[in-house]
Design a protein around this motif. Structure first.
Motif, short mmCIF file in Angstrom:
data_model
loop_
_atom_site.label_atom_id
_atom_site.label_comp_id
_atom_site.label_asym_id
_atom_site.label_seq_id
_atom_site.Cartn_x
_atom_site.Cartn_y
_atom_site.Cartn_z
N MET A 44 0.82 -1.19 0.00
CA MET A 44 0.00 0.00 0.00
C MET A 44 0.86 1.25 0.00
O MET A 44 0.52 2.22 -0.66
CB MET A 44 -0.94 -0.04 1.22
CG MET A 44 -1.84 1.15 1.35
SD MET A 44 -3.03 1.16 0.02
CE MET A 44 -3.83 2.68 0.33
N SER A 45 1.97 1.24 0.73
CA SER A 45 2.79 2.45 0.81
C SER A 45 3.37 2.82 -0.56
O SER A 45 3.51 4.00 -0.87
CB SER A 45 3.90 2.28 1.84
OG SER A 45 4.77 1.24 1.46
N ASP A 46 3.69 1.81 -1.38
CA ASP A 46 4.20 2.09 -2.72
C ASP A 46 3.11 2.75 -3.57
O ASP A 46 3.36 3.72 -4.28
CB ASP A 46 4.70 0.81 -3.38
CG ASP A 46 5.32 1.07 -4.74
OD1 ASP A 46 6.13 2.01 -4.85
OD2 ASP A 46 5.00 0.33 -5.68
N LYS A 47 1.91 2.22 -3.47
CA LYS A 47 0.78 2.79 -4.21
C LYS A 47 0.52 4.22 -3.75
O LYS A 47 0.33 5.12 -4.58
CB LYS A 47 -0.46 1.92 -4.01
CG LYS A 47 -1.68 2.34 -4.79
CD LYS A 47 -2.82 1.34 -4.57
CE LYS A 47 -4.08 1.71 -5.29
NZ LYS A 47 -5.15 0.72 -5.11
N LEU A 48 0.54 4.45 -2.45
CA LEU A 48 0.32 5.79 -1.92
C LEU A 48 1.40 6.76 -2.36
O LEU A 48 1.11 7.91 -2.70
CB LEU A 48 0.25 5.77 -0.39
CG LEU A 48 -1.04 5.23 0.21
CD1 LEU A 48 -0.93 5.18 1.73
CD2 LEU A 48 -2.22 6.05 -0.20
N SER A 49 2.64 6.30 -2.38
CA SER A 49 3.72 7.20 -2.81
C SER A 49 3.60 7.54 -4.29
O SER A 49 3.86 8.67 -4.69
CB SER A 49 5.09 6.60 -2.48
OG SER A 49 5.31 5.41 -3.19
N GLN A 107 -3.36 10.51 -13.98
CA GLN A 107 -2.42 9.41 -13.71
C GLN A 107 -2.63 8.90 -12.29
O GLN A 107 -2.60 7.68 -12.06
CB GLN A 107 -0.98 9.88 -13.90
CG GLN A 107 0.03 8.79 -13.67
CD GLN A 107 1.47 9.29 -13.80
OE1 GLN A 107 1.72 10.47 -13.97
NE2 GLN A 107 2.41 8.36 -13.72
N ALA A 108 -2.83 9.81 -11.35
CA ALA A 108 -3.08 9.40 -9.96
C ALA A 108 -4.34 8.54 -9.87
O ALA A 108 -4.37 7.55 -9.13
CB ALA A 108 -3.20 10.63 -9.07
N LEU A 109 -5.37 8.89 -10.64
CA LEU A 109 -6.60 8.11 -10.64
C LEU A 109 -6.34 6.70 -11.18
O LEU A 109 -6.80 5.72 -10.60
CB LEU A 109 -7.68 8.81 -11.46
CG LEU A 109 -9.03 8.10 -11.57
CD1 LEU A 109 -9.64 7.86 -10.19
CD2 LEU A 109 -9.98 8.89 -12.44
N ALA A 110 -5.61 6.61 -12.27
CA ALA A 110 -5.30 5.30 -12.85
C ALA A 110 -4.53 4.44 -11.85
O ALA A 110 -4.80 3.24 -11.70
CB ALA A 110 -4.50 5.46 -14.14
N ILE A 111 -3.59 5.03 -11.15
CA ILE A 111 -2.81 4.30 -10.14
C ILE A 111 -3.72 3.88 -9.00
O ILE A 111 -3.65 2.73 -8.52
CB ILE A 111 -1.64 5.16 -9.61
CG1 ILE A 111 -0.62 5.42 -10.73
CG2 ILE A 111 -0.97 4.51 -8.41
CD1 ILE A 111 0.38 6.52 -10.40
N ALA A 112 -4.57 4.80 -8.55
CA ALA A 112 -5.45 4.52 -7.41
C ALA A 112 -6.41 3.37 -7.69
O ALA A 112 -6.77 2.62 -6.78
CB ALA A 112 -6.22 5.78 -7.04
N ASP A 136 -6.91 2.43 1.50
CA ASP A 136 -6.99 2.45 0.04
C ASP A 136 -8.19 3.28 -0.41
O ASP A 136 -8.08 4.09 -1.33
CB ASP A 136 -7.09 1.01 -0.48
CG ASP A 136 -6.71 0.90 -1.94
OD1 ASP A 136 -5.58 1.26 -2.28
OD2 ASP A 136 -7.56 0.44 -2.72
N ILE A 137 -9.32 3.11 0.24
CA ILE A 137 -10.51 3.89 -0.09
C ILE A 137 -10.24 5.37 0.15
O ILE A 137 -10.59 6.21 -0.69
CB ILE A 137 -11.72 3.39 0.73
CG1 ILE A 137 -12.11 1.98 0.27
CG2 ILE A 137 -12.91 4.35 0.60
CD1 ILE A 137 -13.03 1.25 1.23
N ALA A 138 -9.61 5.69 1.26
CA ALA A 138 -9.29 7.09 1.57
C ALA A 138 -8.37 7.69 0.50
O ALA A 138 -8.53 8.86 0.13
CB ALA A 138 -8.63 7.19 2.95
N ALA A 139 -7.43 6.90 0.00
CA ALA A 139 -6.53 7.39 -1.06
C ALA A 139 -7.29 7.70 -2.33
O ALA A 139 -7.06 8.73 -2.99
CB ALA A 139 -5.42 6.37 -1.32
#
Length: 116
Positions: free
Chosen positions: A1-6, A19-24, A40-43
């Motif tokens: 999760m931390s990699d996805k958040l970063s 791009q952030a949306l696609a990653i999220a 994950d939902i919060a992100a």
């Protein structure tokens, strides 16, 4: 999760909300620990909050059907948690405006037993 958040944070800091949306929307937390799913939902809710109302339709055009399904799942989970519900309802309306594709996604999400 931390990699996805970063990755999400880097994209948002660089002004790349799409791009952030696609990653999220990658690797939704199906079957994960509830605290992991909540993060994950919060992100995703944070990413969705970066779009102006007028940008939502264009953002959705770049998403595939599977991504729309995942997005709708996140919208429902975000609304359940009460996080930024007014923004999530706007996104839901933007998805519904896509017509038949959106209706199929909504039905798939509502009938899917695989939830996060």
């Amino acid at each position: 999760m931390s990699d996805k958040l970063s990755q999400i944070t880097a994209a948002l800091n660089g002004g790349r909300a799409q791009q952030a949306l696609a990653i999220a929307l990658q690797n939704p937390p199906y079957g994960q620990d509830p605290s992991y799913a909540a993060q994950d939902i919060a992100a995703v809710v944070q990413v969705l909050g970066q779009f102006k109302d007028a940008q939502m339709g264009d953002a959705l055009k770049d998403l595939g059907d599977d991504q729309i399904d995942v997005l709708i799942n996140y919208l429902y989970r975000g609304m359940e948690s009460g996080q930024n519900s007014s923004q999530l309802f706007k996104w839901f309306a933007a998805v519904q405006a896509k017509g038949d594709i959106a209706m199929g996604s909504i039905v798939r999400v509502l009938t899917d037993k695989n939830r996060f």
